[in-house]
Write an enzyme that holds these catalytic residues in place. Structure first.
Site, mmCIF file in Angstrom:
data_model
loop_
_atom_site.group_PDB
_atom_site.id
_atom_site.type_symbol
_atom_site.label_atom_id
_atom_site.label_comp_id
_atom_site.label_asym_id
_atom_site.label_seq_id
_atom_site.Cartn_x
_atom_site.Cartn_y
_atom_site.Cartn_z
ATOM 1 N N ASP A 402 71.533 7.668 62.125
ATOM 2 C CA ASP A 402 71.063 7.373 63.486
ATOM 3 C C ASP A 402 70.524 8.630 64.191
ATOM 4 O OD1 ASP A 402 70.703 6.266 65.958
ATOM 5 O OD2 ASP A 402 72.705 5.387 66.103
ATOM 6 N N ASP A 465 68.598 -1.157 70.640
ATOM 7 C CA ASP A 465 69.830 -1.906 70.358
ATOM 8 C C ASP A 465 69.754 -3.345 70.867
ATOM 9 O OD1 ASP A 465 70.545 0.579 69.557
ATOM 10 O OD2 ASP A 465 72.422 0.651 70.687
HETATM 11 C C1 GLA Z 1 72.845 3.724 68.623
HETATM 12 C C2 GLA Z 1 72.521 2.666 67.563
HETATM 13 C C3 GLA Z 1 73.590 1.582 67.603
HETATM 14 C C4 GLA Z 1 74.958 2.196 67.358
HETATM 15 C C5 GLA Z 1 75.222 3.322 68.346
HETATM 16 C C6 GLA Z 1 76.465 4.122 67.991
HETATM 17 O O1 GLA Z 1 72.755 3.213 69.899
HETATM 18 O O2 GLA Z 1 71.251 2.127 67.772
HETATM 19 O O3 GLA Z 1 73.306 0.574 66.649
HETATM 20 O O4 GLA Z 1 75.014 2.677 66.044
HETATM 21 O O5 GLA Z 1 74.149 4.241 68.399
HETATM 22 O O6 GLA Z 1 76.714 5.136 68.887
#
Ligand code: GLA
Length: 666
Positions: A402, A465
């Site tokens: 990520d 997200d």
């Molecule tokens: C980002 C990702 C999420 C999750 C969070 C964890 O927002 O897009 O899917 O993994 O980080 O902190």
């Protein structure tokens, strides 16, 4: 005369006594939709005091765009008052929202576009005769990042007595189950093609429904593999590249089932989209070893494993957190060899992996190319090789990587800078003797679908997200058109994880805010899109409706089809959409959807006003390249609908779907 006057006075005063005020913060907020996080009474969405342009408010509700709340006033409302704005907690210069108050589908009030520091806008509205009142916070047409919105001092005065409970409109449509119960006879499900690299540990569990006890066997099992008769778990390693065709057999007292499994020993893994669970949408940072074990247990006890569900993925928050206040998150970030440490919530990652593998499942983990993860925990920057090695030592099978704090490392957002960190971790993973699914997470920057395969990703997030609201799920799902040419076996577009069942970004959970029809749309669309299917729910509390969504073998077959062709949109008019996916056997999977997204999203479209709407959708064989008669099967109900000549038409529920499979009639 005196008596009449007295009666009038009594009626007047009883009226006043009965009339009352209900504050927004007194309502059950579980039915308030919120684009990120959870709505809070008397606090901002991040749990701080409600603050608008420096002014603190004792009462109100903190939420996040896109946010909706529908209230049943029943014509008894008198006045709605509030102060609204963007909460001071967001980072300077970020976020912009627009508030709307909608009464019986008409906009009664709207704010200007509001940013951080803007003077709160006052709402003071007469509610005479309004039956349903909708409160909406929109994203001001610039996506929802940092849109922390507050309804402060918000209250409704009534002409007669109302209770907070009567006010909240709950989901109008009751969950309804379409998936038939599986037969007692054995049936083999799951991936029909499986990729593994030569010499790497092999793990594949035969997924089969049917009465237990069941025994498993295989014909032509490749050299180096062995099969556990009782569990159907196949392990070992195959040294030589090439293709092996194995016949899998599942047998019980009623009969047996046979199916071919193509094992491709070569450079590619993830030949069908990964299916499993991820901790983020339910637990977020409340995840720990016990919850992961519980999820693995539930994957087996719920029967989901019998449909091919495999991965148990830990998301953020398993690492040490620099500067953490919580003792269980503190410690040395890495050991003296630079190998990453877990925090105290994960006392022994290797033991956890062994536990998960023992059930025939696989374990996933999370990191990022920057110094810190999105939640501020230790990430892989400059330790990529050690981390890959560590994952392999532990027995990790999936890595979600990520971007987040790499923003501070990258010189700019040019393509080489976007690709670089993903290439570095790819090289590291390729050096370890283990098949680790590589999932890129950088929210679609630089059109990652165009180069995710080039940097060796097995899947890549195409969006920000997801959350359990219609605007989020439909906004993401129906925006995937055009990405189909970049997906295929070993490399998939990822429109983010599933928001069904109990979700909530932990520790508090709530049932998904999507209506039943919206959830059918979610699973149907994600299946057609060849998306990774990662359940975001509390696995230990899966209700019958959610299980019905996740255990339809014919729906899963669409997602797991070996051809790996992602659906494309072939029709988009009047709020109706048709998506079509070519299947390996020459048939076509087709989703007929009625999302009613509209040209622009009018505020009233965000609310479900309680009317049962549906649309007639007509599908023409010609549009699918079928010139002869064709058969149609209703996939959710698993029912043949008959033979049709050029035209098939059906009624599709509002925000819902009819998912069918078509084949040329013989
Ligand atoms: C980002 C990702 C999420 C999750 C969070 C964890 O927002 O897009 O899917 O993994 O980080 O902190």
């Amino acid at each position: 005369m005196k008596t009449v006057l007295l009666i009038i006075i009594i009626i007047f005063f009883t009226g006043i006594l009965e009339a009352q005020t209900i504050w927004l913060d007194e309502l059950d907020l579980t039915s308030m939709q919120c684009g990120w996080g959870t709505p809070e009474a008397n606090k901002s969405v991040e749990g701080n005091p409600l603050t608008l342009a420096g002014q603190k408010f004792e009462r109100g509700v903190g939420t996040h765009a896109v946010s909706t709340l529908l209230l049943n006033l029943d014509g008894k409302g008198k006045q709605f008052t509030a102060f609204v704005g963007l909460d001071d907690e967001v980072v300077d210069g970020n976020g912009s929202v627009k508030f709307f108050v909608v009464g019986d589908k008409k906009i009664l009030w709207e704010s200007p576009v509001m940013k951080k520091g803007d003077k709160p806008e006052k709402v003071n509205l007469n509610l005479d005769g309004i039956k349903l009142l909708g409160l909406l916070v929109g994203d001001a047409d610039d996506w929802i990042d940092y849109d922390h919105a507050d309804w402060c001092d918000a209250k409704i005065e009534f002409t007669s007595k109302r209770t907070p409970d009567e006010l909240v409109v709950k989901t109008a449509i009751e969950p309804y189950i379409l998936t038939p119960k599986p037969s007692d006879s054995p049936k083999i499900n799951g991936a029909k093609v499986f990729g593994v690299r030569p010499g790497n540990p092999f793990l594949y569990t035969i997924a089969a429904t049917g009465k237990r006890p069941m025994t498993f066997s295989a014909e032509n099992l490749a050299d180096g593999l062995s099969l556990d008769e009782a569990s159907g778990i196949i392990t070992g390693q195959i040294m030589k590249a090439g293709e092996r065709n194995v016949t899998l057999i599942a047998k019980n007292e009623i009969g047996d089932a046979k199916r071919e499994l193509r094992i491709k020993v070569g450079n590619q893994i993830s030949l069908t989209p990964p299916m499993g669970w991820n901790s983020w949408n339910c637990w977020a940072c409340a995840v720990d070893d016990a919850k992961v074990r519980e999820s693995a247990d539930a994957m087996v006890s719920s029967g989901l494993i019998n449909y091919g569900w495999t991965y148990i993925n830990i998301d953020d928050c398993w690492e040490i957190k620099p500067d953490a206040k919580e003792p269980e998150l503190q410690g040395e970030l890495r050991d003296k060899n630079g190998m990453i440490n877990t925090n105290k919530k994960f006392p022994d990652m290797k033991a956890l992996a062994d536990y998960v593998h023992g059930k025939g499942l696989k374990l996933g983990i999370y990191s990022g190319p920057g110094p810190l993860t999105c939640a501020g925990f230790t990430a892989s920057y400059q330790y990529e090789f050690q981390d890959a090695q560590r994952y392999a030592d532990w027995g990790i099978d999936y890595l979600k990587y990520d971007w987040c704090s790499y923003s501070k490392i990258a010189k700019d957002r040019s393509l080489p800078e976007l690709k670089k960190p993903y290439q570095v971790m790819r090289d590291a993973l390729s050096k370890v003797p283990r098949d680790i699914v590589y999932s890129l997470c950088q929210y679609g920057m630089g059109k990652v679908w165009e180069w995710g395969e080039e940097v060796g990703g097995n899947c890549w997030r195409t969006t920000g997200d997801i959350t359990d609201t219609w605007s989020s799920m439909s906004g993401i799902g129906f925006n995937q058109a055009g990405h189909e040419k970049y997906a295929g076996p070993g490399h998939w577009n990822d429109p983010d994880m599933l928001v069904v069942g109990l979700v909530g970004w932990g520790p508090q959970l709530h049932p998904s805010n999507l209506t039943p029809d919206e959830q059918y749309t979610h699973i149907s669309l994600w299946s057609l899109l060849c998306s990774p299917l990662l359940i975001g729910a509390d696995m230990s509390r899966l209700d019958d409706f959610t299980l019905n969504l996740l255990t339809n073998d014919e729906v899963i077959e669409i997602n797991q089809d070996p051809l790996g062709v992602q659906a494309r949109r072939i029709y988009d008019e009047d709020g109706k959409q048709i998506w079509m996916k070519e299947m390996e056997d020459g048939s076509k999977a087709v989703g007929l959807f009625y999302p009613d997204l509209g040209e622009k999203k009018e505020p009233e479209k965000y609310f479900n006003w309680g009317e049962k709407k549906s649309a007639k959708i007509i599908l023409k064989g010609n549009d699918l390249g079928i010139s002869s008669k064709f058969t149609v099967r209703d996939v959710w109900r698993q029912k043949d609908l008959g033979v049709f000549e050029n035209v098939f038409e059906t009624e599709v529920p509002y925000h819902g779907v009819v998912l069918i499979r078509l084949a040329e009639a013989k």
